[in-house]
Design an enzyme around this catalytic site. Structure first.
Site, PDB file in Angstrom:
ATOM      1  N   LYS A  50      -9.902   2.473  -0.498  1.00 55.79           N
ATOM      2  CA  LYS A  50     -10.285   3.747  -0.705  1.00 55.79           C
ATOM      3  C   LYS A  50     -10.562   4.399  -2.423  1.00 55.79           C
ATOM      4  O   LYS A  50     -11.519   5.016  -2.699  1.00 55.79           O
ATOM      5  CB  LYS A  50      -8.941   4.499  -0.726  1.00 55.79           C
ATOM      6  CG  LYS A  50      -8.663   5.917  -0.602  1.00 55.79           C
ATOM      7  CD  LYS A  50      -9.314   7.140  -0.475  1.00 55.79           C
ATOM      8  CE  LYS A  50      -8.537   8.569  -0.596  1.00 55.79           C
ATOM      9  NZ  LYS A  50      -8.709   8.447  -1.582  1.00 55.79           N
TER      10      LYS A  50
ATOM     11  N   HIS B 141      -0.782   2.825   1.430  1.00 55.48           N
ATOM     12  CA  HIS B 141       0.461   1.890   0.365  1.00 55.48           C
ATOM     13  C   HIS B 141       1.017   1.239   1.030  1.00 55.48           C
ATOM     14  O   HIS B 141       1.125  -0.215   0.863  1.00 55.48           O
ATOM     15  CB  HIS B 141       1.072   3.154  -0.132  1.00 55.48           C
ATOM     16  CG  HIS B 141       0.119   4.340  -1.094  1.00 55.48           C
ATOM     17  ND1 HIS B 141       0.810   5.249  -0.497  1.00 55.48           N
ATOM     18  CD2 HIS B 141      -0.570   3.639  -2.042  1.00 55.48           C
ATOM     19  CE1 HIS B 141       0.179   5.609  -1.922  1.00 55.48           C
ATOM     20  NE2 HIS B 141      -0.613   5.262  -2.650  1.00 55.48           N
TER      21      HIS B 141
HETATM   22  P1  AMP Z   1      -2.377   5.513  -5.615  1.00 56.35           P
HETATM   23  O1  AMP Z   1      -0.963   5.614  -5.564  1.00 56.35           O
HETATM   24  O2  AMP Z   1      -3.073   6.308  -5.600  1.00 56.35           O
HETATM   25  O3  AMP Z   1      -2.756   5.209  -7.123  1.00 56.35           O
HETATM   26  O4  AMP Z   1      -3.291   4.000  -5.229  1.00 56.35           O
HETATM   27  C1  AMP Z   1      -2.560   2.710  -5.531  1.00 56.35           C
HETATM   28  C2  AMP Z   1      -2.502   2.091  -4.193  1.00 56.35           C
HETATM   29  O5  AMP Z   1      -2.741   2.128  -2.869  1.00 56.35           O
HETATM   30  C3  AMP Z   1      -4.483   2.238  -4.412  1.00 56.35           C
HETATM   31  O6  AMP Z   1      -5.360   1.003  -4.716  1.00 56.35           O
HETATM   32  C4  AMP Z   1      -5.304   2.598  -3.862  1.00 56.35           C
HETATM   33  O7  AMP Z   1      -6.376   1.969  -3.485  1.00 56.35           O
HETATM   34  C5  AMP Z   1      -4.705   2.064  -2.076  1.00 56.35           C
HETATM   35  N1  AMP Z   1      -4.699   3.023  -1.452  1.00 56.35           N
HETATM   36  C6  AMP Z   1      -4.658   4.464  -1.372  1.00 56.35           C
HETATM   37  N2  AMP Z   1      -5.003   5.198  -0.548  1.00 56.35           N
HETATM   38  C7  AMP Z   1      -5.140   4.152   1.046  1.00 56.35           C
HETATM   39  C8  AMP Z   1      -5.205   4.159   1.946  1.00 56.35           C
HETATM   40  N3  AMP Z   1      -5.806   5.221   2.332  1.00 56.35           N
HETATM   41  N4  AMP Z   1      -5.822   3.350   2.684  1.00 56.35           N
HETATM   42  C9  AMP Z   1      -5.549   2.186   1.871  1.00 56.35           C
HETATM   43  N5  AMP Z   1      -5.203   1.890   0.421  1.00 56.35           N
HETATM   44  C10 AMP Z   1      -4.796   3.121  -0.524  1.00 56.35           C
END
Ligand code: AMP
Length: 278
Positions: free
Chosen positions: A149, A37
C-alpha cells in the site's frame, strides 16, 4: 499478549525468546489498526515463532503538523485486534523513549525519496527511515513486514536495509482493500459519507489503468485518469504517476510486472495514496 513501553523491557523479553531459538517477526505501525495491518500480523505469525507489533505515531515523518494532530488514534480497539490476531508483544513507546535526543540524521536514499511522495511530503521518508532504523535496532527482528500500500516506503526500506547490510528480511505484503476497492487506510475513518463515496474513484482509476495498460500509451493512460478524476469535486489529485517498480522513476512505456501506477489525492481534507502493479 504483553504490552511494553520501553526499549529495555522489550529487549529483555525478546532476548529470552531468541535464546530459546525463536525467530522474530516485526510489524511496525502507527495504530488505528484495520484488516490491512492484521494481514501483516497474520503473515508474520505464519512465518515466525514470535510476533512483535509496534504502535508509534512518529512525529519526524509528519511534514504537516495538522496531519499529526488529526492522525486517528484507537488504542483500545488496536489492542483487541492484536490480541485476537495472536500478536505476542505490543510495543507502544512514548516520543521521549524513541527520541531522547533530537534525531539529526539525514539519509541518502539513492534518489528514491525524490519522486512522488517525496515531492509533496519533503522530509517524510527521512523521518520514516529514522524511526524504522530505531525500531529495527530495538527489536532486531529476523523478518519485518511492510505493506505494498505504501509502495515507495517499501522500496526505501528495502534500499536502506541493503545499504546498511542489516540482517533483516523485508517482506512485502499485498494491499488489503474494502469490498468496493478502496485501499484500507487508517485515514479512511476521517472521510465523511460523501467523501467516502468519491474516494472509490482512486482505486477505480488504478484498476482502469491496469486493464488498459496493454493497449493504451502511458500518455493516454494519464490523460484518461485525469479526465476520470476531474469529474469529482471533492478529489484533488496531487500526482498520478506510472513508474519503474524498482527505481520509482517515471516511465514512457509499461513493462508488465516491472511498472507501478501510483496515485496521491486529497478527498476533502483527507490525503490518500494507492497504487497498483501493472
Ligand atoms: P501505518 O500504520 O499506516 O504506518 O501502516 C503500517 C503498515 O501497514 C505499513 O507497512 C503499511 O504499508 C501497512 N498497511 C497499511 N494499509 C495497508 C493495507 N490496506 N493493506 C496492506 N498493508 C497495509
Amino acid at each position: 499478549m504483553q504490552e511494553t513501553f520501553t526499549i529495555a523491557q522489550l529487549q529483555e523479553i525478546i532476548l529470552n525468546h531468541k535464546k530459546a531459538g525463536k525467530t522474530i517477526g516485526f510489524v511496525p505501525t502507527m495504530g488505528a489498526l484495520h484488516a490491512g495491518h492484521i494481514s501483516l500480523i497474520n503473515k508474520a505469525r505464519a512465518e515466525n515463532n514470535f510476533v512483535v507489533c509496534s504502535i508509534f505515531i512518529n512525529p519526524t515523518q509528519f511534514n504537516d503538523q495538522n496531519d499529526l494532530i488529526k492522525y486517528p488514534r484507537t488504542p483500545e480497539l488496536d489492542k483487541q485486534l492484536l490480541l485476537n490476531a495472536g500478536c505476542d508483544i505490543l510495543f507502544s513507546p512514548t516520543v521521549n523513549e524513541m527520541y531522547p535526543v533530537k534525531d539529526e540524521r539525514i539519509f541518502d536514499l539513492g534518489g528514491l525519496d525524490k519522486v512522488m511522495e517525496g515531492v509533496y511530503r519533503p522530509g517524510h521518508f527521512n523521518g520514516v527511515v529514522q524511526i524504522v532504523l530505531k525500531l529495527f535496532d530495538a527489536v532486531k527482528p529476523n523478518r519485518a513486514y511492510f505493506g505494498k500500500k505504501d509502495f515507495q516506503q517499501l522500496a526505501i526500506i528495502k534500499y536502506i536495509t541493503k545499504q546498511l547490510n542489516l540482517p533483516i528480511q523485508i517482506i512485502p505484503c499485498e494491499t488489503i482493500r474494502e469490498e468496493d476497492g478502496l485501499a484500507m487506510s487508517s485515514r479512511n475513518i476521517r472521510l465523511n459519507s460523501v467523501e467516502r463515496n468519491q474516494a472509490i474513484q482512486l482505486s477505480k482509476a488504478l484498476f482502469f489503468v491496469k486493464e488498459n495498460a496493454p493497449h493504451l500509451s502511458v500518455k493516454e493512460l494519464k490523460q484518461k485518469v485525469n479526465e476520470m478524476l476531474s469529474c469529482y469535486d471533492l478529489i484533488k489529485t496531487e500526482y498520478f504517476e506510472i513508474a519503474d517498480s524498482e527505481t520509482l522513476q517515471p516511465v514512457d512505456t509499461v513493462t508488465p510486472d516491472k511498472t507501478v501506477a501510483c496515485i496521491a489525492a486529497y478527498v476533502g481534507n483527507v490525503r490518500l495514496i494507492d497504487n497498483i502493479s501493472l
